[in-house]
Scaffold this motif. Structure first.
Motif, PDB file in Angstrom:
ATOM      1  N   LEU A 197      24.858  -1.036  11.228  1.00  0.00           N
ATOM      2  CA  LEU A 197      23.930   0.069  11.403  1.00  0.00           C
ATOM      3  C   LEU A 197      24.534   1.158  12.288  1.00  0.00           C
ATOM      4  O   LEU A 197      25.402   0.880  13.122  1.00  0.00           O
ATOM      5  N   PRO A 198      24.068   2.407  12.124  1.00  0.00           N
ATOM      6  CA  PRO A 198      24.518   3.455  13.042  1.00  0.00           C
ATOM      7  C   PRO A 198      24.060   3.107  14.455  1.00  0.00           C
ATOM      8  O   PRO A 198      22.922   2.726  14.668  1.00  0.00           O
ATOM      9  N   GLY A 199      24.933   3.202  15.404  1.00  0.00           N
ATOM     10  CA  GLY A 199      24.612   2.836  16.777  1.00  0.00           C
ATOM     11  C   GLY A 199      25.237   1.524  17.197  1.00  0.00           C
ATOM     12  O   GLY A 199      25.281   1.208  18.378  1.00  0.00           O
ATOM     13  N   PRO A 238      26.629  -5.007  18.813  1.00  0.00           N
ATOM     14  CA  PRO A 238      25.596  -4.622  17.838  1.00  0.00           C
ATOM     15  C   PRO A 238      24.281  -4.221  18.514  1.00  0.00           C
ATOM     16  O   PRO A 238      23.282  -4.937  18.432  1.00  0.00           O
ATOM     17  N   ILE A 239      24.264  -3.063  19.148  1.00  0.00           N
ATOM     18  CA  ILE A 239      23.083  -2.633  19.908  1.00  0.00           C
ATOM     19  C   ILE A 239      21.885  -2.414  18.986  1.00  0.00           C
ATOM     20  O   ILE A 239      20.808  -2.987  19.190  1.00  0.00           O
ATOM     21  N   SER A 252      21.445  -3.223  15.809  1.00  0.00           N
ATOM     22  CA  SER A 252      21.098  -4.428  15.048  1.00  0.00           C
ATOM     23  C   SER A 252      20.299  -5.404  15.917  1.00  0.00           C
ATOM     24  O   SER A 252      19.357  -6.040  15.435  1.00  0.00           O
ATOM     25  N   SER A 253      20.646  -5.514  17.198  1.00  0.00           N
ATOM     26  CA  SER A 253      19.909  -6.392  18.110  1.00  0.00           C
ATOM     27  C   SER A 253      18.483  -5.895  18.321  1.00  0.00           C
ATOM     28  O   SER A 253      17.544  -6.699  18.384  1.00  0.00           O
ATOM     29  N   ILE A 254      18.326  -4.587  18.421  1.00  0.00           N
ATOM     30  CA  ILE A 254      16.978  -4.019  18.597  1.00  0.00           C
ATOM     31  C   ILE A 254      16.134  -4.271  17.353  1.00  0.00           C
ATOM     32  O   ILE A 254      14.960  -4.681  17.453  1.00  0.00           O
ATOM     33  N   VAL A 255      16.711  -4.046  16.168  1.00  0.00           N
ATOM     34  CA  VAL A 255      15.975  -4.277  14.916  1.00  0.00           C
ATOM     35  C   VAL A 255      15.598  -5.751  14.791  1.00  0.00           C
ATOM     36  O   VAL A 255      14.459  -6.086  14.448  1.00  0.00           O
ATOM     37  N   LEU A 256      16.525  -6.648  15.090  1.00  0.00           N
ATOM     38  CA  LEU A 256      16.246  -8.082  15.026  1.00  0.00           C
ATOM     39  C   LEU A 256      15.152  -8.473  16.019  1.00  0.00           C
ATOM     40  O   LEU A 256      14.257  -9.257  15.692  1.00  0.00           O
ATOM     41  N   SER A 257      15.184  -7.903  17.209  1.00  0.00           N
ATOM     42  CA  SER A 257      14.167  -8.193  18.212  1.00  0.00           C
ATOM     43  C   SER A 257      12.788  -7.734  17.752  1.00  0.00           C
ATOM     44  O   SER A 257      11.800  -8.462  17.914  1.00  0.00           O
ATOM     45  N   ILE A 258      12.709  -6.562  17.165  1.00  0.00           N
ATOM     46  CA  ILE A 258      11.419  -6.050  16.673  1.00  0.00           C
ATOM     47  C   ILE A 258      10.900  -6.934  15.545  1.00  0.00           C
ATOM     48  O   ILE A 258       9.709  -7.302  15.534  1.00  0.00           O
TER      49      ILE A 258
END
Length: 80
Positions: free
Chosen positions: A37-39, A55-56, A58-64
């Motif tokens: 992902l971008p970012g 993977p900043i 990707s980690s945020i998306v996975l957490s959400i």
């Protein structure tokens, strides 16, 4: 000691099952975007001896996604 042995076997089997699940999920075509992902930060030194991946996004998306899934499951289990 028997109880400790059983717990270690259960934990080991759980880790093996989780590893197999992650391995199989990585083969699914709609999950190929994860980590790209971008970012998400990728760095590789010019000579190729050092590489770093963070993977900043990707980690945020996975957490959400996990938060939403766990809240729905919690809501369904607490329904009376």
């Amino acid at each position: 000691m028997e109880a400790l042995g059983r717990w270690l076997m259960v934990i080991g089997l759980g880790i093996a099952a989780l590893g197999a699940l992650v391995f199989l999920l990585g083969k699914l075509p709609f999950l190929q975007w994860f980590g790209k992902l971008p970012g998400d930060i990728r760095y590789r030194s010019p000579d190729g001896s050092l590489s770093c991946f963070v993977p900043i996004v990707s980690s945020i998306v996975l957490s959400i996604l996990l938060t939403i899934i766990l809240n729905v499951v919690s809501h369904l289990l607490n329904r009376r």
